[in-house]
Design a protein around this motif. Structure first.
Motif, PDB file in Angstrom:
ATOM      1  N   MET A  39       0.823  -1.197   0.000  1.00  0.00           N
ATOM      2  CA  MET A  39       0.000   0.000   0.000  1.00  0.00           C
ATOM      3  C   MET A  39       0.862   1.253   0.000  1.00  0.00           C
ATOM      4  N   LEU A  40       1.948   1.252   0.795  1.00  0.00           N
ATOM      5  CA  LEU A  40       2.827   2.413   0.835  1.00  0.00           C
ATOM      6  C   LEU A  40       3.539   2.616  -0.500  1.00  0.00           C
ATOM      7  N   GLN A  41       3.936   1.525  -1.145  1.00  0.00           N
ATOM      8  CA  GLN A  41       4.590   1.664  -2.450  1.00  0.00           C
ATOM      9  C   GLN A  41       3.633   2.218  -3.490  1.00  0.00           C
ATOM     10  N   ASP A  42       2.357   1.850  -3.367  1.00  0.00           N
ATOM     11  CA  ASP A  42       1.361   2.337  -4.326  1.00  0.00           C
ATOM     12  C   ASP A  42       0.884   3.751  -4.004  1.00  0.00           C
ATOM     13  N   GLY A  43       1.504   4.386  -3.019  1.00  0.00           N
ATOM     14  CA  GLY A  43       1.130   5.748  -2.683  1.00  0.00           C
ATOM     15  C   GLY A  43       0.212   5.867  -1.496  1.00  0.00           C
ATOM     16  N   GLY A  44      -0.064   4.734  -0.825  1.00  0.00           N
ATOM     17  CA  GLY A  44      -0.948   4.767   0.331  1.00  0.00           C
ATOM     18  C   GLY A  44      -2.388   4.979  -0.081  1.00  0.00           C
ATOM     19  N   SER A  45      -3.257   5.028   0.906  1.00  0.00           N
ATOM     20  CA  SER A  45      -4.658   5.257   0.612  1.00  0.00           C
ATOM     21  C   SER A  45      -4.875   6.716   0.259  1.00  0.00           C
ATOM     22  N   ALA A  46      -5.954   6.981  -0.441  1.00  0.00           N
ATOM     23  CA  ALA A  46      -6.253   8.351  -0.859  1.00  0.00           C
ATOM     24  C   ALA A  46      -6.417   9.247   0.364  1.00  0.00           C
ATOM     25  N   PRO A  47      -5.904  10.480   0.306  1.00  0.00           N
ATOM     26  CA  PRO A  47      -6.060  11.377   1.453  1.00  0.00           C
ATOM     27  C   PRO A  47      -7.526  11.644   1.751  1.00  0.00           C
ATOM     28  N   ARG A  48      -7.854  11.754   3.025  1.00  0.00           N
ATOM     29  CA  ARG A  48      -9.228  11.979   3.458  1.00  0.00           C
ATOM     30  C   ARG A  48      -9.323  13.310   4.190  1.00  0.00           C
ATOM     31  N   THR A  49     -10.483  13.881   4.136  1.00  0.00           N
ATOM     32  CA  THR A  49     -10.715  15.160   4.784  1.00  0.00           C
ATOM     33  C   THR A  49     -11.110  14.943   6.242  1.00  0.00           C
ATOM     34  N   LEU A  50     -10.420  15.635   7.140  1.00  0.00           N
ATOM     35  CA  LEU A  50     -10.792  15.595   8.548  1.00  0.00           C
ATOM     36  C   LEU A  50     -12.096  16.369   8.715  1.00  0.00           C
ATOM     37  N   LEU A  51     -13.147  15.671   9.151  1.00  0.00           N
ATOM     38  CA  LEU A  51     -14.471  16.286   9.195  1.00  0.00           C
ATOM     39  C   LEU A  51     -14.570  17.388  10.234  1.00  0.00           C
ATOM     40  N   ALA A  95     -14.738  -5.668   4.218  1.00  0.00           N
ATOM     41  CA  ALA A  95     -13.418  -5.542   3.615  1.00  0.00           C
ATOM     42  C   ALA A  95     -12.530  -4.771   4.582  1.00  0.00           C
ATOM     43  N   THR A  96     -11.231  -4.867   4.405  1.00  0.00           N
ATOM     44  CA  THR A  96     -10.290  -4.184   5.287  1.00  0.00           C
ATOM     45  C   THR A  96      -9.134  -3.635   4.462  1.00  0.00           C
ATOM     46  N   PRO A  97      -8.277  -2.805   5.065  1.00  0.00           N
ATOM     47  CA  PRO A  97      -7.036  -2.444   4.366  1.00  0.00           C
ATOM     48  C   PRO A  97      -6.285  -3.703   3.954  1.00  0.00           C
ATOM     49  N   PRO A  98      -5.505  -3.652   2.862  1.00  0.00           N
ATOM     50  CA  PRO A  98      -4.846  -4.853   2.337  1.00  0.00           C
ATOM     51  C   PRO A  98      -4.096  -5.641   3.407  1.00  0.00           C
ATOM     52  N   GLY A  99      -4.414  -6.949   3.459  1.00  0.00           N
ATOM     53  CA  GLY A  99      -3.725  -7.854   4.371  1.00  0.00           C
ATOM     54  C   GLY A  99      -4.258  -7.882   5.778  1.00  0.00           C
ATOM     55  N   MET A 100      -5.227  -7.029   6.121  1.00  0.00           N
ATOM     56  CA  MET A 100      -5.622  -6.884   7.514  1.00  0.00           C
ATOM     57  C   MET A 100      -6.911  -7.605   7.861  1.00  0.00           C
ATOM     58  N   GLU A 111      -1.123  -9.763  -6.124  1.00  0.00           N
ATOM     59  CA  GLU A 111      -1.132  -8.826  -7.251  1.00  0.00           C
ATOM     60  C   GLU A 111      -2.541  -8.653  -7.829  1.00  0.00           C
ATOM     61  N   CYS A 112      -3.400  -9.646  -7.627  1.00  0.00           N
ATOM     62  CA  CYS A 112      -4.762  -9.582  -8.192  1.00  0.00           C
ATOM     63  C   CYS A 112      -5.823  -9.390  -7.105  1.00  0.00           C
ATOM     64  N   ALA A 113      -5.414  -8.902  -5.946  1.00  0.00           N
ATOM     65  CA  ALA A 113      -6.351  -8.788  -4.824  1.00  0.00           C
ATOM     66  C   ALA A 113      -7.490  -7.825  -5.113  1.00  0.00           C
ATOM     67  N   ASP A 114      -7.303  -6.907  -6.058  1.00  0.00           N
ATOM     68  CA  ASP A 114      -8.380  -5.957  -6.353  1.00  0.00           C
ATOM     69  C   ASP A 114      -9.575  -6.621  -7.030  1.00  0.00           C
ATOM     70  N   GLN A 115      -9.425  -7.871  -7.478  1.00  0.00           N
ATOM     71  CA  GLN A 115     -10.541  -8.580  -8.103  1.00  0.00           C
ATOM     72  C   GLN A 115     -11.387  -9.366  -7.099  1.00  0.00           C
ATOM     73  N   LEU A 116     -11.033  -9.294  -5.820  1.00  0.00           N
ATOM     74  CA  LEU A 116     -11.719 -10.086  -4.808  1.00  0.00           C
ATOM     75  C   LEU A 116     -12.763  -9.260  -4.065  1.00  0.00           C
ATOM     76  N   ALA A 117     -13.922  -9.886  -3.833  1.00  0.00           N
ATOM     77  CA  ALA A 117     -14.920  -9.369  -2.897  1.00  0.00           C
ATOM     78  C   ALA A 117     -14.946 -10.310  -1.701  1.00  0.00           C
ATOM     79  N   THR A 118     -15.048  -9.753  -0.505  1.00  0.00           N
ATOM     80  CA  THR A 118     -14.975 -10.576   0.702  1.00  0.00           C
ATOM     81  C   THR A 118     -16.254 -10.457   1.526  1.00  0.00           C
ATOM     82  N   LEU A 119     -16.685 -11.578   2.042  1.00  0.00           N
ATOM     83  CA  LEU A 119     -17.837 -11.647   2.937  1.00  0.00           C
ATOM     84  C   LEU A 119     -17.412 -12.304   4.237  1.00  0.00           C
TER      85      LEU A 119
END
Length: 611
Positions: free
Chosen positions: A102-114, A434-439, A456-464
């Motif tokens: 996740m860090l190599q891919d730039g991390g998660s998108a920045p979020r606005t502090l409400l 779903a959770t952050p990758p690997g968690m 590498e293909c984890a984005d194709q998975l839906a989890t229940l």
């Protein structure tokens, strides 16, 4: 010993990417937060694999080529008895790998502090005076403790809340990657385990706000049939008028149905499958107004949308005069045995490096959680009731995943988004999670190259995920350190197998090309008939199991023989001790329990004020 070789083998590190080389250091940091047994077990397993590699090739894993490491893993995986062990080893490795990717891919998108966090009256334990007084001491700042503290403080009592963990701000969540927060926010680095048949991982939060800081935000009301059972079978009079308490909790937490705009692909898959099957399903009700779909609820919401009690209840308590002491592990409840009318609580003693401090108070509210309250009461000489620590329910859970042709990117959107209640009356509640990758609790199949391809293909998975309403089959042992014992009841094992079948049916109905079962020896199936065949020869022991929401270990009820606390939540055998956490519930509430715990705590505190 170094974990470099093990990580390189499991992740098929072929020097084509940088992130796998950073995983061993991340894994070392993670292991340092875990109990000694967990650290020793992983390193012993790594050493055993290294010894095997050396015996086969004359070199350690780290010295082998990528192809040679793959061959060694293949030989080990060919032994069915080793598959569960290899899958267990993968869990912390995948936690670390998910963060580095996740860090190599730039991390998660920045979020606005409400909004900025509301102020709290916080004092670290080392700065608290050696002797002080209060009207009431509340042990624990989670769902139950926070609600009791607010109720008592607003009634005019001088309240001190003691929290073993530390305070973490919303801004601090936004500055740090998920795994760093995970190790700070969970007891034992998230590695709490109930030993038994089978063993269960049971992660528990430890921070100001307790587990409400790291739960999903899912906000179910206590089902009416559960309340009726508690009242009829247990004499749990707190259930009378419970709707009023639930209404107040929902108002406080700003509970509402999750809007569709940030539901995320994982939730839409669950809705699509349910619609195809004609099953009852809908977006969940949550305590997260303004949720931005960061999918990080389990490591602290980085926007402040999720209304943990740290943001919603404790500020009100502090406004009413309550004070919170952080880093405060309570050694014992103090009891005056010679008071007229029998023993009475007189305060607490808290451990710290200079020996500790005492707070004298005529009322002690025990809200350390269903796993920590029994050992605390035993340390205090209040553990004489034969049912103390027994009656433990834990919502055993399992999860599976479906692979789809198009990306789902499950970690973009709400972490727990949709509830599927088709089988809820049968004790099975399915939630799109779903959770952050690997968690997550789901473990990707394969070793080496196969596992790397899954990553590498984890984005194709839906989890229940599915959790079951279990019979109380566990107990909490120990005084200084908790030990959990839990043996899955045969009925509940059957429910788990039915849950896997239902989740597989849902994913195939939504269009999954294959389902990842979480069963080590048969990790993939292509259709429902194949899944049925696999489950016919499988028991619940072969599933990836975890557990959540422990309850019932200091249950309240009418029977002095069966219930350590009386119907109003007062601990039997001593005056001035209230039980105000999940341990007071008579049995599994059959839903995510935060609202139930808070409503029960409100009822306990109000009943005390009336008495």
């Amino acid at each position: 010993m170094s974990l470099d070789g093990l990580v390189a083998a499991l992740l098929a590190d072929d020097d084509t990417a940088d992130w796998p080389r950073r995983v061993p250091a991340r894994l070392d940091t993670l292991l340092a937060t875990m109990p000694l047994a967990a650290r020793f077990g992983l390193r012993a397993a790594a050493h055993g694999i290294d010894v095997y590699a050396t015996a086969r090739t004359g070199r350690t894993l780290a010295a082998l080529t990528a192809g040679e490491r793959e061959s060694v893993l293949g030989e080990l995986a060919a032994r069915p008895a080793l598959l569960p062990l290899l899958d267990l080893i993968k869990v912390p490795v995948l936690l670390s790998a998910g963060t580095e990717r996740m860090l190599q891919d730039g991390g998660s998108a920045p979020r606005t502090l409400l909004r900025k966090d509301p102020p709290l009256d916080l004092t670290p334990a080392h700065a608290w005076p050696a002797r002080s007084t209060a009207d009431a001491v509340v042990i624990g700042s989670g769902a139950g403790g926070a609600m009791a503290a607010r109720t008592l403080a607003q009634a005019g009592l001088d309240v001190v809340v003691l929290e073993e963990g530390q305070h973490h701000s919303t801004e601090s969540f936004g500055r740090r990657p998920p795994l760093e927060r995970f190790t700070d926010l969970y007891r034992d680095g998230g590695a709490t385990v109930a030993v038994g048949t089978p063993p269960l991982l049971l992660p528990m939060g430890r921070a100001v706000g307790g587990t409400t800081v790291v739960n999903s935000g899912t906000s179910y009301r206590t089902p009416e049939h559960v309340l009726s059972q508690w009242s009829k079978d247990f004499g749990f009079t707190l259930a009378d008028g419970f709707d009023r308490h639930l209404d107040e909790v929902e108002r406080t937490l700003r509970v509402a149905t999750q809007p569709l705009d940030v539901l995320g692909g994982n939730g839409w898959v669950a809705l699509a499958g349910a619609r195809e099957l004609g099953w009852q399903a809908a977006p969940l009700r949550r305590n997260a107004p303004g949720c931005q779909g960061s999918c990080q609820c389990v490591v602290g919401c980085p926007t402040g949308a999720k209304q943990s009690v740290r943001l919603s209840v404790l500020p009100d308590a502090c406004t009413a005069g309550a004070r919170i002491v952080t880093g405060a592990r309570v050694e014992r409840v103090l009891v005056d045995p010679d008071r007229p009318g029998g023993p009475r609580a007189s305060g607490v003693r808290v451990r710290r490096s200079d020996g500790g401090f005492e707070i004298l108070a005529p009322l002690v509210v025990v809200a350390a959680g269903a796993l920590q309250s029994p050992p605390l009461l035993r340390r205090s000489g209040l553990g004489g009731h034969p049912r103390l620590g027994r009656n433990l329910s834990v919502h055993p859970a399992t999860s599976i995943a479906g692979r789809f042709a198009d990306p789902v990117t499950a970690w973009e959107g709400v972490l727990q988004s949709v509830g599927v209640e088709e089988y809820h009356r049968d004790g099975v509640l399915i939630e799109a999670t779903a959770t952050p990758p690997g968690m997550g609790s789901f473990v990707l199949p394969g070793l080496g190259g196969e596992l790397r391809r899954e990553l590498e293909c984890a984005d194709q998975l839906a989890t229940l995920g599915a959790m079951i309403a279990d019979r109380p089959s566990g107990r909490v042992l120990g005084r200084e350190r908790m030990l959990l014992r839990y043996d899955l009841h045969r009925r509940d094992a059957g429910r788990l197998m039915r849950a896997v079948r239902a989740m597989g049916e849902l994913l195939f109905a939504a269009g999954a090309d294959e389902v990842l079962t979480g069963i080590p020896r048969t990790p993939r199936v292509r259709d429902l008939a194949e899944l049925d065949a696999v489950l016919t020869g499988t028991s619940a022991r072969h599933l990836h199991l975890s557990a959540y929401h422990p309850t019932g270990t200091v249950a309240a009820g009418a029977s002095p023989q069966q219930c350590p606390a009386d119907p109003a939540g007062r601990l039997r055998g001593v005056r001035g001790v209230l039980i105000s956490d999940a341990s007071v519930l008579p049995s599994c509430p059959q839903v995510n329990p935060q609202l139930t715990i808070m409503a029960a705590a409100l009822a306990v505190a109000e009943e005390h004020l009336r008495s």
